[in-house]
Design an enzyme around this catalytic site. Structure first.
Site, PDB file in Angstrom:
ATOM      1  CB  CYS A  21      33.461  39.930  47.140  1.00 13.75           C
ATOM      2  SG  CYS A  21      33.046  39.323  48.732  1.00 13.75           S
TER       3      CYS A  21
HETATM    4  N1  SAJ Z   1      24.888  42.749  41.201  1.00 16.38           N
HETATM    5  C1  SAJ Z   1      24.335  43.376  40.078  1.00 16.38           C
HETATM    6  N2  SAJ Z   1      23.910  42.600  39.045  1.00 16.38           N
HETATM    7  C2  SAJ Z   1      24.027  41.232  39.077  1.00 16.38           C
HETATM    8  C3  SAJ Z   1      24.597  40.622  40.226  1.00 16.38           C
HETATM    9  C4  SAJ Z   1      25.027  41.399  41.273  1.00 16.38           C
HETATM   10  O1  SAJ Z   1      24.226  44.606  40.027  1.00 16.38           O
HETATM   11  O2  SAJ Z   1      23.611  40.587  38.112  1.00 16.38           O
HETATM   12  C5  SAJ Z   1      25.352  43.583  42.301  1.00 16.38           C
HETATM   13  C6  SAJ Z   1      24.672  43.229  43.616  1.00 16.38           C
HETATM   14  O3  SAJ Z   1      23.472  43.979  43.774  1.00 16.38           O
HETATM   15  C7  SAJ Z   1      25.726  43.638  44.635  1.00 16.38           C
HETATM   16  C8  SAJ Z   1      27.020  43.365  43.906  1.00 16.38           C
HETATM   17  O4  SAJ Z   1      26.714  43.308  42.520  1.00 16.38           O
HETATM   18  O5  SAJ Z   1      25.644  45.012  44.931  1.00 16.38           O
HETATM   19  C9  SAJ Z   1      27.694  42.064  44.341  1.00 16.38           C
HETATM   20  O6  SAJ Z   1      26.697  41.035  44.336  1.00 16.38           O
HETATM   21  P1  SAJ Z   1      27.207  39.497  44.287  1.00 16.38           P
HETATM   22  O7  SAJ Z   1      26.093  38.613  44.689  1.00 16.38           O
HETATM   23  O8  SAJ Z   1      27.832  39.238  42.991  1.00 16.38           O
HETATM   24  O9  SAJ Z   1      28.387  39.521  45.344  1.00 16.38           O
HETATM   25  P2  SAJ Z   1      28.465  39.164  46.884  1.00 16.38           P
HETATM   26  O10 SAJ Z   1      29.617  39.962  47.356  1.00 16.38           O
HETATM   27  O11 SAJ Z   1      27.216  39.245  47.662  1.00 16.38           O
HETATM   28  O12 SAJ Z   1      28.788  37.635  46.887  1.00 16.38           O
HETATM   29  C10 SAJ Z   1      29.740  37.214  45.996  1.00 16.38           C
HETATM   30  C11 SAJ Z   1      29.383  35.802  45.620  1.00 16.38           C
HETATM   31  N3  SAJ Z   1      28.221  35.890  44.746  1.00 16.38           N
HETATM   32  C12 SAJ Z   1      27.835  34.964  43.922  1.00 16.38           C
HETATM   33  O13 SAJ Z   1      28.581  34.060  43.550  1.00 16.38           O
HETATM   34  C13 SAJ Z   1      26.418  35.021  43.461  1.00 16.38           C
HETATM   35  C14 SAJ Z   1      30.630  35.263  45.065  1.00 16.38           C
HETATM   36  O14 SAJ Z   1      31.073  36.038  44.006  1.00 16.38           O
HETATM   37  C15 SAJ Z   1      31.648  35.191  46.131  1.00 16.38           C
HETATM   38  O15 SAJ Z   1      31.593  33.888  46.671  1.00 16.38           O
HETATM   39  C16 SAJ Z   1      31.456  36.184  47.239  1.00 16.38           C
HETATM   40  O16 SAJ Z   1      31.000  37.345  46.646  1.00 16.38           O
HETATM   41  C17 SAJ Z   1      32.763  36.399  47.933  1.00 16.38           C
HETATM   42  O17 SAJ Z   1      32.747  36.322  49.142  1.00 16.38           O
HETATM   43  O18 SAJ Z   1      33.751  36.606  47.252  1.00 16.38           O
END
Ligand code: SAJ
Length: 445
Positions: free
Chosen positions: A281
């Protein structure tokens, strides 16, 4: 007036079937979004048919075998056993479904342009069996305009009228893989309908299994909401990544800065730097918006800049490793590197688009010899088609490594033991934040 006369009767007939659970539900794409949705619908009494091109997934469904971490194994098995949930690769039975939900991938092409071929392929299947009285709802994350400019165009080839014969909506998936608190059932659901009758029917459909449904003005608003949400994350992650780059030059800990900033009781939200941004995503969806914006003579610079910064992080990790080895009089070439964690984020098994794979590829091209351990990823295939296998974590393996790199901060690891045994730890996730002893051999991002 004809449009309004027809749609209330047909809309109310479909809503009645939805409310009394006689409506048959079809979910196209039974992955990390589709399968939880299918199980929730089956649990409240709908007959649910899962459709997927992948015969392995369909066979697993038929055997009641779960493959999505956020789905309860027992619930899935019960739904399949009771006949409420089935799987098929044969799209020709779509005509029997009253409500069809599309949850297929929306990847990027090699040059970072939207690839909505999965959506188009499914639409071209559905249109063959489209009949009056059906609701079609797209959930795949995509650029604003897809539902009305692409999906509606294909479905209208049937000669049926949207909002009168069939109903069409967009409702973005909001699945946070591995999040035990927010599930398909209790995550607020935004819904946009092509017509008011479409919105009415789609809202009714989602209200059967989701606690709070949020109707919005149009499918475009719903599509834009989702890409905004992921852009919000990508940009804020990029911001803290850029702070990490600057703090490295300033000679201060970005983690100290972020911990201190997080003490502000208002107006701030915690994000953490890392080795890059993975998953299906955050690295992808913002580029759907950037692509569409260009059609309106706009360069959404935040998205482009966020992408640039997030893409540099694996190379920044490489620089940190080179400097840390150098400080111990070691070269990268032939260095024994042991990686902890390859999943794209903590406590999940998904390694797609994981920044860890990029870091390992870069280091290996520099001549390092790499092994990894990940309790959730026993093996994976890299972009060159080479299979990697997780090796057991042991004191010997930690002691033998010239450098141990934490790329994913899985909760199950004992980081105090890692720090105690390894001669050098490069921590890109602040996984060792609670380790007090032996920190002299820990290098933080
Ligand atoms: N990451 C960082 N720093 C942060 C947060 C995340 O480096 O502070 C990295 C993570 O390690 C990962 C990537 O970013 O590699 C994405 O992590 P994420 O948790 O933001 O994304 P996804 O794909 O696991 O899940 C997200 C959902 N996450 C949250 O809302 C916390 C949301 O954005 C969506 O509902 C989902 O993608 C989707 O399906 O679109």
């Amino acid at each position: 007036m004809k449009l309004l006369e027809a749609s209330p009767i047909r809309a109310s007939a479909l809503k009645k079937k939805i409310v009394d659970r006689t409506a048959v539900v079809g979910v196209v794409g039974i992955g990390y979004v589709g399968l939880p949705l299918a199980v929730e619908k089956a649990k409240v009494g709908f007959d649910v048919h899962g459709y997927d091109r992948n015969p392995i997934r369909v066979d697993q469904i038929k055997q009641g075998l779960n493959y999505i971490r956020d789905v309860d194994d027992r619930e899935l098995a019960e739904m399949v056993e009771s006949g409420k949930l089935s799987g098929s690769t044969d799209f020709s039975s779509l005509g029997r479904c009253d409500c069809i939900v599309i949850c297929v991938p929306t990847p990027l092409t090699a040059n970072k342009e939207p690839d909505i071929s999965y959506i188009k392929n499914v639409a071209n299947e559905i249109v063959k069996y489209l009949r009056p009285g059906q609701l079609i709802s797209l959930e795949s994350t995509t650029y604003p305009g897809t539902t009305e400019e692409v999906l509606l165009k294909i479905l209208s080839q049937s000669g049926l009228k949207v909002g009168e014969d069939f109903f069409l909506s967009f409702s973005p998936e909001r699945v946070d893989p591995g999040n035990a608190r927010y599930t398909t059932k209790n995550t607020n659901k935004v819904v946009g309908g092509v017509t008011s009758a479409c919105l009415d029917v789609a809202t009714c459909f989602y209200q059967q299994t989701i606690l709070n449904v949020v109707p919005v003005a149009s499918p475009k608003v719903a599509e834009m909401t989702k890409v905004f949400e992921n852009t919000f994350r990508a940009v804020n992650i990029a911001l803290v990544n850029e702070m990490a780059l600057l703090c490295d030059r300033l000679g201060i800990s970005v983690w100290d800065v972020l911990d201190a900033a997080a003490t502000k009781p208002f107006g701030i939200m915690r994000f953490d730097p890392g080795p890059g941004v993975g998953g299906h995503c955050i690295p992808l969806d913002p580029f759907y918006l950037a692509w569409k914006a260009r059609e309106y003579d706009m360069n959404v610079r935040f998205i482009e800049l966020a992408g640039e910064i997030n893409w540099t992080m694996p190379y920044f990790v490489r620089e940190k490793v080179i400097r840390a080895l150098n400080a111990q009089g070691k070269a990268m070439k032939n260095a024994e590197i042991f990686v902890l964690g390859v999943a794209y984020k903590k406590d999940i098994e998904d390694w797609r688009e994981s920044p860890a794979l990029k870091v390992m590829d870069i280091l290996r091209k520099d001549g390092a010899r790499i092994d990894y351990y990940d309790p959730h990823v026993p093996s994976f295939t890299d972009e060159h088609g080479e299979m990697w296998h997780s090796i057991p974590l042991s004191k010997e393996v930690l002691e033998r490594a010239d450098a141990v790199i934490v790329l994913t901060d899985h909760s199950s690891l004992d980081y105090a033991r890692v720090v105690e045994s390894a001669r050098l730890v490069i921590d890109t996730r602040n996984a060792t934040k609670d380790v007090r002893e032996g920190r002299t051999n820990v290098v933080m991002l």
